[in-house]
Enzyme design. Structure first.
Site, PDB file in Angstrom:
ATOM      1  N   TYR A  59       0.826  -1.208   0.000  1.00  0.00           N
ATOM      2  CA  TYR A  59       0.000   0.000   0.000  1.00  0.00           C
ATOM      3  C   TYR A  59       0.857   1.253   0.000  1.00  0.00           C
ATOM      4  CZ  TYR A  59      -3.757  -3.122   1.729  1.00  0.00           C
ATOM      5  OH  TYR A  59      -4.666  -4.129   1.900  1.00  0.00           O
ATOM      6  N   ARG A 245     -18.597   8.567   8.136  1.00  0.00           N
ATOM      7  CA  ARG A 245     -18.668   7.170   7.701  1.00  0.00           C
ATOM      8  C   ARG A 245     -17.807   6.273   8.590  1.00  0.00           C
ATOM      9  NH1 ARG A 245     -18.925   9.454   2.488  1.00  0.00           N
ATOM     10  NH2 ARG A 245     -16.710   9.116   2.103  1.00  0.00           N
TER      11      ARG A 245
END
Length: 283
Positions: A59, A245
């Site tokens: 990543y 969220r």
């Protein structure tokens, strides 16, 4: 599988990977966040109550994740940190070097969970990688080990070497249910961790099987799907940098889906394979 509970609801919010090692069922996925975006998202998530952060060598954000942890001011011992290593390290000694590099980037002296990211069966060294991980557990460098994207055929080879795989992180969502994969996990006591647990395009979030319970329970469709994962006993690591969220994704305890609702979401399974085939894809 045993776990710890949320004192306010008496509901299990973690799963036990090994004696004394409990992994939170909801974690923060960090791909494809990088740089300050990743650091800010991690710090914000920890402030919002997350205690499980998931990253990987590939990543290219481990250093940023480590910075986010430091910014949060939260003690390292209060967090569960997962990362994964690439196939260049697939040997016993290579895994130890991979651990050293990952720990340096993250700014930590131990890992809670270290995963083989892809098996790369053509290379033929993933069993050695798992043996190297067990050695890291044995000497206290990591608390638990596992794999990612391993098919049953790959898992059988690891088991044939005398190793019990604690956890396998795979792509699972309502449309990619991988029933045979999950059956193998259940039969062999392997915890399932779902990446991309809300899918890539999220079309199923609008399906009545998801939107109906969301309306009835006053929850978002994403919360319904994450609750579906939790009630199946899976770990899920949704990615979000949005504070609202993040809070919603973590707030999936204290309510339940009925068996009929779970069955309806299960029925969204399309039979589609994972997006990437781990017999050929790797990094």
């Amino acid at each position: 599988m045993s776990g710890t509970t949320d004192k306010s609801t008496t509901e299990t919010t973690t799963a036990e990977l090994a004696p004394g090692v409990h992994i939170p069922l909801i974690g923060l996925g960090t791909w494809p966040l990088t740089g300050d975006d990743a650091s800010a998202a991690v710090a914000r998530a920890i402030d919002n109550g997350y205690r499980h952060i998931d990253t990987a060598e590939n990543y290219a954000n481990e250093a940023a994740v480590g910075e986010g942890i430091r910014r949060s001011g939260t003690e390292r011992s209060e967090l569960f940190l997962t990362t994964k290593f690439n196939t260049q390290w697939h040997s016993r000694d290579g895994v130890r070097r991979a651990f050293g590099e990952a720990a340096k980037r993250l700014g930590t002296d131990y890992l809670d969970l270290f995963l083989v990211h892809w098996p790369n069966p053509a290379q033929g060294r993933f069993v050695e990688a798992c043996e190297g991980l067990q050695q890291l557990v044995d000497d206290g460098s990591i608390r638990a080990w596992g794999v990612s994207n391993f098919k049953p055929a790959h898992l059988r080879l690891v088991q044939a070497a005398g190793l019990n795989v604690p956890v396998n992180q795979v792509q699972i969502d309502p449309e990619h249910g991988q029933p045979e994969q999950l059956r193998f996990h259940r039969d062999h006591g392997i915890l399932t961790a779902a990446y991309s647990p809300l899918g890539r395009n999220g079309d199923f979030l609008g399906h009545p099987a998801v939107s109906g319970p969301a309306r009835e329970l006053g929850k978002t469709p994403a919360q319904i799907v994450l609750r579906w994962h939790v009630q199946h006993g899976r770990v899920a690591t949704p990615k979000s940098a949005n504070p609202q969220r993040q809070r919603e994704n973590l707030d999936v305890f204290g309510f339940s889906l009925t068996q009929a609702q779970i069955d309806a979401i299960d029925a969204l399974e399309t039979g589609a394979p994972p997006r990437l085939d781990s017999d050929t894809y790797f990094h």
